[in-house]
Scaffold this active site. Structure first.
Site, PDB file in Angstrom:
ATOM      1  N   ARG A  14       0.807  -1.226   0.000  1.00 31.85           N
ATOM      2  CA  ARG A  14       0.000   0.000   0.000  1.00 31.85           C
ATOM      3  C   ARG A  14       0.842   1.280   0.000  1.00 31.85           C
ATOM      4  O   ARG A  14       0.329   2.367  -0.240  1.00 31.85           O
ATOM      5  CB  ARG A  14      -0.961  -0.002   1.206  1.00 31.85           C
ATOM      6  CG  ARG A  14      -2.172  -0.883   0.967  1.00 31.85           C
ATOM      7  CD  ARG A  14      -3.041  -0.960   2.191  1.00 31.85           C
ATOM      8  NE  ARG A  14      -2.435  -1.783   3.233  1.00 31.85           N
ATOM      9  CZ  ARG A  14      -2.807  -1.785   4.504  1.00 31.85           C
ATOM     10  NH1 ARG A  14      -3.773  -0.991   4.906  1.00 31.85           N
ATOM     11  NH2 ARG A  14      -2.210  -2.574   5.374  1.00 31.85           N
ATOM     12  N   THR A  77       4.755 -12.930   9.755  1.00 30.97           N
ATOM     13  CA  THR A  77       5.724 -12.495  10.780  1.00 30.97           C
ATOM     14  C   THR A  77       6.335 -13.684  11.535  1.00 30.97           C
ATOM     15  O   THR A  77       7.509 -13.636  11.918  1.00 30.97           O
ATOM     16  CB  THR A  77       5.049 -11.529  11.783  1.00 30.97           C
ATOM     17  OG1 THR A  77       3.819 -12.115  12.230  1.00 30.97           O
ATOM     18  CG2 THR A  77       4.751 -10.194  11.146  1.00 30.97           C
ATOM     19  N   GLY A 139      -4.026  -6.225  15.391  1.00 28.34           N
ATOM     20  CA  GLY A 139      -4.167  -7.504  16.077  1.00 28.34           C
ATOM     21  C   GLY A 139      -4.891  -7.220  17.383  1.00 28.34           C
ATOM     22  O   GLY A 139      -4.416  -6.444  18.212  1.00 28.34           O
ATOM     23  N   ASN A 169      -2.351  -4.943  19.574  1.00 28.14           N
ATOM     24  CA  ASN A 169      -1.001  -5.498  19.697  1.00 28.14           C
ATOM     25  C   ASN A 169      -0.003  -4.563  18.999  1.00 28.14           C
ATOM     26  O   ASN A 169      -0.141  -4.258  17.822  1.00 28.14           O
ATOM     27  CB  ASN A 169      -0.993  -6.886  19.045  1.00 28.14           C
ATOM     28  CG  ASN A 169       0.409  -7.440  18.886  1.00 28.14           C
ATOM     29  OD1 ASN A 169       1.279  -7.157  19.698  1.00 28.14           O
ATOM     30  ND2 ASN A 169       0.607  -8.224  17.835  1.00 28.14           N
ATOM     31  N   ARG A 332      28.325  24.611   1.117  1.00 27.77           N
ATOM     32  CA  ARG A 332      28.383  23.188   0.771  1.00 27.77           C
ATOM     33  C   ARG A 332      29.453  22.437   1.559  1.00 27.77           C
ATOM     34  O   ARG A 332      30.294  23.041   2.224  1.00 27.77           O
ATOM     35  CB  ARG A 332      28.613  23.042  -0.735  1.00 27.77           C
ATOM     36  CG  ARG A 332      27.378  23.467  -1.545  1.00 27.77           C
ATOM     37  CD  ARG A 332      27.699  23.645  -3.002  1.00 27.77           C
ATOM     38  NE  ARG A 332      28.260  22.439  -3.579  1.00 27.77           N
ATOM     39  CZ  ARG A 332      28.925  22.402  -4.732  1.00 27.77           C
ATOM     40  NH1 ARG A 332      29.114  23.529  -5.425  1.00 27.77           N
ATOM     41  NH2 ARG A 332      29.406  21.278  -5.193  1.00 27.77           N
ATOM     42  N   ASN A 376      38.315  41.015   2.175  1.00 27.68           N
ATOM     43  CA  ASN A 376      37.101  41.577   1.607  1.00 27.68           C
ATOM     44  C   ASN A 376      36.927  41.053   0.178  1.00 27.68           C
ATOM     45  O   ASN A 376      37.802  41.252  -0.669  1.00 27.68           O
ATOM     46  CB  ASN A 376      37.194  43.104   1.583  1.00 27.68           C
ATOM     47  CG  ASN A 376      35.870  43.713   1.172  1.00 27.68           C
ATOM     48  OD1 ASN A 376      34.980  43.900   1.980  1.00 27.68           O
ATOM     49  ND2 ASN A 376      35.736  43.984  -0.119  1.00 27.68           N
TER      50      ASN A 376
HETATM   51  C1  UD1 Z   1       1.282  -7.054  12.804  1.00 26.81           C
HETATM   52  C2  UD1 Z   1       0.697  -7.997  13.867  1.00 26.81           C
HETATM   53  C3  UD1 Z   1      -0.508  -7.328  14.513  1.00 26.81           C
HETATM   54  C4  UD1 Z   1      -0.088  -5.992  15.109  1.00 26.81           C
HETATM   55  C5  UD1 Z   1       0.589  -5.113  14.057  1.00 26.81           C
HETATM   56  C6  UD1 Z   1       1.156  -3.882  14.723  1.00 26.81           C
HETATM   57  C7  UD1 Z   1       1.104 -10.259  13.063  1.00 26.81           C
HETATM   58  C8  UD1 Z   1       0.523 -11.463  12.472  1.00 26.81           C
HETATM   59  N1  UD1 Z   1       0.288  -9.225  13.240  1.00 26.81           N
HETATM   60  O1  UD1 Z   1       0.291  -6.884  11.827  1.00 26.81           O
HETATM   61  O2  UD1 Z   1      -1.036  -8.163  15.529  1.00 26.81           O
HETATM   62  O3  UD1 Z   1      -1.231  -5.322  15.655  1.00 26.81           O
HETATM   63  O4  UD1 Z   1       1.656  -5.815  13.421  1.00 26.81           O
HETATM   64  O5  UD1 Z   1       1.651  -3.004  13.766  1.00 26.81           O
HETATM   65  O6  UD1 Z   1       2.274 -10.250  13.382  1.00 26.81           O
HETATM   66  N2  UD1 Z   1       7.163  -8.853   7.865  1.00 26.81           N
HETATM   67  C9  UD1 Z   1       8.178  -9.704   7.468  1.00 26.81           C
HETATM   68  N3  UD1 Z   1       7.838 -10.838   6.783  1.00 26.81           N
HETATM   69  C10 UD1 Z   1       6.562 -11.170   6.495  1.00 26.81           C
HETATM   70  C11 UD1 Z   1       5.536 -10.299   6.931  1.00 26.81           C
HETATM   71  C12 UD1 Z   1       5.872  -9.158   7.610  1.00 26.81           C
HETATM   72  O7  UD1 Z   1       9.353  -9.444   7.710  1.00 26.81           O
HETATM   73  O8  UD1 Z   1       6.353 -12.214   5.912  1.00 26.81           O
HETATM   74  C13 UD1 Z   1       7.526  -7.618   8.580  1.00 26.81           C
HETATM   75  C14 UD1 Z   1       7.090  -6.370   7.833  1.00 26.81           C
HETATM   76  O9  UD1 Z   1       8.134  -5.892   7.017  1.00 26.81           O
HETATM   77  C15 UD1 Z   1       6.754  -5.403   8.963  1.00 26.81           C
HETATM   78  C16 UD1 Z   1       6.374  -6.308  10.132  1.00 26.81           C
HETATM   79  O10 UD1 Z   1       6.829  -7.603   9.810  1.00 26.81           O
HETATM   80  O11 UD1 Z   1       7.869  -4.619   9.338  1.00 26.81           O
HETATM   81  C17 UD1 Z   1       4.858  -6.345  10.368  1.00 26.81           C
HETATM   82  O12 UD1 Z   1       4.231  -6.807   9.194  1.00 26.81           O
HETATM   83  P1  UD1 Z   1       2.815  -6.250   8.729  1.00 26.81           P
HETATM   84  O13 UD1 Z   1       2.415  -7.030   7.531  1.00 26.81           O
HETATM   85  O14 UD1 Z   1       2.823  -4.792   8.637  1.00 26.81           O
HETATM   86  O15 UD1 Z   1       1.915  -6.734   9.969  1.00 26.81           O
HETATM   87  P2  UD1 Z   1       0.531  -6.128  10.402  1.00 26.81           P
HETATM   88  O16 UD1 Z   1      -0.516  -6.607   9.494  1.00 26.81           O
HETATM   89  O17 UD1 Z   1       0.653  -4.682  10.605  1.00 26.81           O
END
Ligand code: UD1
Ligand code: CA
Length: 459
Positions: A14, A77, A139, A169, A332, A376
């Site tokens: 997004r 995650t 979450g 969360n 600079r 100057n």
């Molecule tokens: C996650 C939490 C949610 C919490 C929220 C807070 C989970 C399942 N959910 O959701 O409970 O409220 O964060 O912001 O954890 N990432 C990876 N690999 C992946 C997926 C994500 O490294 O396969 C990293 C992303 O780069 C990011 C972080 O994990 O920095 C969180 O991922 P994102 O997809 O934003 O999780 P949320 O849906 O926000």
């Protein structure tokens, strides 16, 4: 020992960015910058960043001492942490912090408060949460009627009733190393997104009879993250306000915060005034009683006391006490303006030292030069530092006087107290106390106009 895993593998669709989401910027620094900063400040000695989408961009950004684990494909995650299993194994006797790389508002103070709570309760897992108004995409932290933790339900998996839970969360957890290994081995992808959720660790460890807790942050700002550019703008607004407020409390005068963006590591002395549309970044340090702005940009500048910078762009340079620059001045990289220097409108200084009390009031270029004291610069003076192939330096002695429109063809030296006549193109060094005239002598042709009639309609 404290150690940390930062999750930075996601694409962040997004954001519509060519780079991974964690590289999207708040106050001109990637979100990941703030997370690493907080983690280090909290005392985590070993850090592992999980990369995935466009991993080379993140890897290139990281300092050498930070380890990485590569996640491909990105299956959630929990899966991300599984990819850092070697790191977890190495630190299974330690407490391990795991946090999202897209939460730049998290700070060391909160990380350590959660750590204290985690240790005091001998928890296997300690979550961080806050009560929020906008529950979209969060979450949800589910508790029983006594308030005991049950599990975390992701918004996409939540029932209508669960969607009303406003305890969110934060995506920042302390784990016991051994218990984290156990949880990782038991996370499945049986959910709406077919992802391995790290958040399932909570229920897994509770089912093992382990202690689990959630530390509720009073200030819900610290748990904010950004999934799109609108949220990114929101984080900029909050961080900017917090930083400006802290400076004002420290005695910095900001009569209007319009367009004032100050980076997190900038230091400003008391009684300094920051005027609108001023951006101050990097490791800039500014002294007391200065007036900075309006419309001034400073990155990695060292600015003394009583300095005035009016419509100035200054990068990677030092300015001593009592100097004033502007309006419309660029300083600079690699420059040093000593005490009491005056630099006026439309002057550029690059990679040069300008000695105490020297004045360059208008329309001048000082590049690759060593300028003495009380020199100057006449209007329109140019140090001709580039011959098309090489950059060369000019040296100008103390108390020299450069007439208007002097060109100094580098490398060249002008001695102490030396003069150059206006309009001179100086190709040879000028000795101390000498006057150099390097232009053709003037010739007046009497009655040339009446005879030649060069103007239209002349009879
Ligand atoms: C996650 C939490 C949610 C919490 C929220 C807070 C989970 C399942 N959910 O959701 O409970 O409220 O964060 O912001 O954890 N990432 C990876 N690999 C992946 C997926 C994500 O490294 O396969 C990293 C992303 O780069 C990011 C972080 O994990 O920095 C969180 O991922 P994102 O997809 O934003 O999780 P949320 O849906 O926000
Ligand atoms: Ca997120």
């Amino acid at each position: 020992m404290k150690c940390a895993i930062i999750l930075a593998g996601g694409k962040g669709t997004r954001m519509k960015s060519a780079a991974p989401k964690v590289m999207c910027e708040v106050l001109f620094q990637p979100m990941l910058h703030y997370v690493i900063r907080a983690v280090k400040e909290a005392g985590c000695e070993k850090i592992c960043v999980v990369t995935g989408y466009k991993h080379e961009i993140v890897e290139a950004y990281l300092d050498e001492e930070i380890e990485t684990a590569y996640q491909n494909p990105q299956l959630g995650t929990g899966h991300a942490v599984m990819m850092a299993k070697d790191f977890v194994e190495k630190h299974k006797k330690d407490e391990i912090l795991i946090l999202n790389g897209d939460g730049p508002m998290m700070n060391a103070e909160t990380i350590n408060q959660v750590y204290e709570y985690h240790m005091a309760n001998q928890n296997s897992i300690t979550l961080t949460s806050a009560l929020v108004e906008d529950t979209n995409g969060i979450g949800h932290i589910k508790r029983d009627e006594n308030g005991t933790l049950l599990r975390i339900v992701e918004h996409k998996d939540a029932t209508e009733e669960e969607k009303l839970i406003n305890e969110s969360n934060a995506g920042m957890y302390w784990f016991n190393g051994e218990d984290l290994l156990y949880a990782l081995a038991n996370i499945t992808n049986n959910n709406a997104q077919n992802e391995y959720y790290l958040t399932d660790s909570l229920e897994i460890l509770i089912n093992q009879g382990k202690n689990a807790g959630a530390y509720i942050c009073e200030n819900s700002e610290v748990i904010l993250g950004a999934n799109d550019r609108v949220q990114l703008n929101g984080l900029n607004t909050i961080m900017r306000r917090n930083i400006n407020t802290a400076h004002m409390i420290n005695g910095v005068d900001i009569p209007s915060t319009d367009g004032v963006m100050i980076g997190m590591d900038v230091k400003i002395g008391k009684e300094t005034t920051i005027l609108p549309n001023t951006i101050i970044l990097g490791n800039t340090v500014i002294g007391e009683r200065c007036t900075i702005g309006p419309n001034t940009y400073i990155k990695d500048g060292i600015v003394g006391n009583d300095v005035v910078l009016d419509n100035v762009k200054l990068t990677d340079s030092e300015i001593e006490d009592g100097t004033d620059c502007g309006p419309f001045v660029q300083v600079r990289a690699g420059s040093k303006l000593c005490k009491g220097v005056h630099i006026g409108n439309f002057v550029e200084v690059k990679n040069s030292t300008v000695g105490e009390g020297t004045k360059s009031a208008h329309l001048t270029y000082i590049g690759d030069s060593d300028v003495g004291k009380n020199v100057n610069f006449g209007c329109g003076t140019v140090t001709v530092n580039y011959d098309g192939k090489n950059k060369n330096r000019c040296k100008i002695g103390d108390n020299a006087f450069l007439g208007c429109n002097t060109n100094l063809i580098a490398p060249v030296e002008v001695g102490d107290f030396a003069f150059t006549a206006a309009g001179s193109t100086i190709t040879d060094s000028v000795p101390d106390n000498a006057l150099a005239i390097a232009r053709a002598r003037q010739v007046n042709k009497e009655d040339w106009v009446t005879e030649k009639k060069p103007y239209k309609n002349m009879k």
